[in-house]
Design a protein around this motif. Structure first.
Motif, short mmCIF file in Angstrom:
data_model
loop_
_atom_site.label_atom_id
_atom_site.label_comp_id
_atom_site.label_asym_id
_atom_site.label_seq_id
_atom_site.Cartn_x
_atom_site.Cartn_y
_atom_site.Cartn_z
N LEU A 139 0.95 -1.31 -0.26
CA LEU A 139 -0.29 -0.24 -0.04
C LEU A 139 1.45 1.38 0.41
N ILE A 140 0.78 2.38 -1.08
CA ILE A 140 1.53 3.41 -1.15
C ILE A 140 0.11 4.31 0.01
N MET A 141 1.06 5.13 0.82
CA MET A 141 0.41 5.71 1.74
C MET A 141 0.96 7.35 1.72
N MET A 142 1.94 7.44 0.96
CA MET A 142 2.18 9.03 0.71
C MET A 142 2.87 9.18 -0.09
N ILE A 143 3.21 9.79 -1.11
CA ILE A 143 4.07 10.24 -2.27
C ILE A 143 4.42 12.07 -2.00
N ASP A 144 5.53 11.74 -1.51
CA ASP A 144 6.32 13.15 -1.23
C ASP A 144 5.86 13.34 -0.16
N ILE A 172 5.46 3.10 2.25
CA ILE A 172 5.12 2.32 1.76
C ILE A 172 4.62 1.07 3.16
N VAL A 173 3.27 0.88 3.14
CA VAL A 173 2.88 0.34 3.69
C VAL A 173 2.75 -1.69 4.16
N ARG A 174 3.77 -2.42 4.19
CA ARG A 174 3.15 -4.11 3.84
C ARG A 174 2.65 -5.07 4.76
N GLU A 175 2.17 -5.93 4.35
CA GLU A 175 1.29 -6.72 5.61
C GLU A 175 2.41 -6.67 6.42
N GLY A 176 1.14 -6.48 8.15
CA GLY A 176 2.52 -6.94 9.24
C GLY A 176 3.81 -6.47 9.21
N ASP A 177 4.60 -5.10 8.48
CA ASP A 177 5.34 -4.68 8.71
C ASP A 177 4.73 -2.84 9.15
N LYS A 178 5.71 -2.10 9.56
CA LYS A 178 5.51 -0.84 9.99
C LYS A 178 5.86 -0.23 8.72
N PRO A 179 5.57 1.24 8.55
CA PRO A 179 5.66 1.87 7.38
C PRO A 179 6.77 2.22 7.52
N PHE A 180 7.25 2.20 5.89
CA PHE A 180 8.91 2.41 5.56
C PHE A 180 8.79 3.25 4.19
N GLU A 181 9.32 4.03 4.06
CA GLU A 181 10.00 4.57 3.07
C GLU A 181 11.12 4.53 1.92
#
Length: 433
Positions: A139-144, A172-181
């Motif tokens: 999942l893409i949560m934010m762009i810049d 990015i949010v990946r299933e089971g993980d915290k958001p990362f850039e």
């Protein structure tokens, strides 16, 4: 992905079909029943539409021109139909044409809009998105640093586009993980849709990353070269993370593996949307054992190929369930370099299965995993390694062979590919017995 609105070439099919591979079966295209006279336009709703438009023009907080309002109304009509119908302005129309020809600008990522968030359908091979490790389902949560919630799909794509060499940061949010850039550098994406390599002597790997207008010819040439250069014992056809593309290319690829029978057919309301595609008598792959790899990023044209080969019993399908896009979109050019992308039919596998919202279920389910070396196995010894061991009467012995880590290839960590190769080897052993 029921609420997804997909973009790029995975939705394009009938509009780019010219001549079907193989003659159409007699009586295959049936005339549609006579259409009843169209109902008169609903005057009350038309009056409401005109009233709403006038209220917006006169009372909205900022001035809005009529062209913008009418374009928004057209988009709204199509967005209310299904996730794949769309109104393409000149830039979007050109981008769709470029993507199916194999060269376009951007990140090389197939995305859809799901409940206000961007969902990755598949990264395209050898593109910034694939090299950055973006995966299907992300999942893409934010762009810049700008949230995508509330953006339209077109707005989100525009923000990810930019001059080659410039950068964009995705959260990015990946299933089971915290958001990362992830920071990606934009590039002119030149997609090479077909790639081959030798896995083991006699076993070939054929990767199709996207179905473009020339993919069928590329696959046929690759198979002719592989069969002439090797005593082929098996082929792995990799359709994982292939978002689809041109229907005609999917038909031609399937035709390279079967020499008779139905490949796919479509059914819609109009006579010209009902088509049947059959195989010819020249399959360069012959009867070489075939394993097809699919996953959740395998969509549209990929599912046509996998479904046809599965129904014909020509291949063993391995991996995980495919995406499940079984509808056909026709691109209808309009005036002023615009176009309408409209869902006009559903496609069916030779056995009459609709893949829409269901996907292709693999014959052998193999989840994505990573192969690592067992440290105990790496340090193990065999009888032939022991000092003063008794010699074999034949004079041949097999001491432990250890492969340095630096010599391991990328496929050594691909569990699904390894399982496919092992299956092909097993099939060859059983054929000899």
């Amino acid at each position: 992905m029921t609420a997804a609105r997909t973009l790029l070439a995975s939705c394009l099919s009938l509009a780019l079909v010219s001549v079907p591979v193989g003659a159409q079966e007699p009586g295959a295209v049936q005339a549609a029943p006579e259409q009843a006279a169209p109902a008169p336009l609903p005057l009350d709703e038309l009056r409401t539409f005109a009233e709403v438009m006038e209220r917006i023009r006169s009372a909205y907080v900022e001035p809005v021109d009529d062209v913008t309002l009418l374009n928004n109304a057209i988009r709204g009509m199509l967005e209310g139909l299904d996730p794949h119908s769309d109104y393409l302005d000149p830039e979007d129309f050109k981008g769709l044409q470029d993507s199916t020809s194999g060269q376009f600008g951007g990140l090389g990522i197939e995305i859809g809009l799901e409940e206000g968030l961007l969902r990755v359908i598949a990264p395209i091979d050898d593109t910034p998105a694939a090299r950055a490790g973006i995966q299907p389902g992300d999942l893409i949560m934010m762009i810049d640093d700008q949230p995508v919630k509330g953006m339209s799909l077109v707005e989100a794509v525009e923000k990810m586009r930019g001059p080659a060499g410039s950068s964009v940061t995705l959260t990015i949010v990946r299933e089971g993980d915290k958001p990362f850039e992830v920071e990606l550098e934009r590039a002119i994406v030149k997609v090479k849709s077909v790639r081959t390599e030798t896995l083991d002597p006699g076993y070939a790997y054929l990767r199709i990353s996207q179905f473009q207008t020339n993919t069928g010819d590329e696959v046929r040439r690759s198979l002719q070269r592989l069969t002439s250069e090797n005593d082929l014992k098996g082929i792995v056809l990799d359709l994982r993370n292939n978002p689809g593309g041109v229907l005609q290319a999917a038909v031609e690829v399937t035709d390279s593996f079967i020499d008779e029978g139905l490949i796919v057919y479509t059914k819609g309301r109009l006579p010209n949307s009902e088509m049947r595609f059959s195989a010819t008598s020249n399959a360069p792959a012959g009867d070489v054992p075939l394993v097809v790899l699919i996953n959740g990023g395998s969509a549209s044209a990929s599912e046509i190929v996998a479904g046809a080969l599965q129904d014909h019993g020509r291949a063993i399908i391995m991996g995980t369930d495919s995406f499940g896009k079984g509808s056909v979109q026709t691109v209808l050019p309009l005036n002023n370099d615009r176009a309408l992308k409209l869902t006009t039919a559903l496609y069916y596998t030779p056995d009459g299965r609709s893949i829409q919202a269901q996907g292709i279920v693999p014959d052998i389910r193999v989840e994505r995993a990573k192969v690592t070396v067992d440290p105990e196995q790496a340090s193990a010894y065999r009888e032939a390694d022991l000092a003063r061991h008794l010699n074999n009467v034949s004079g041949e012995e097999r001491p432990t062979v250890r492969t340095p880590v630096t010599e391991r290839t990328e496929r050594d960590s691909d569990y699904q590919l390894n399982q496919a190769l092992n299956l092909l080897k097993g099939l060859n052993i059983s054929r000899k017995q």
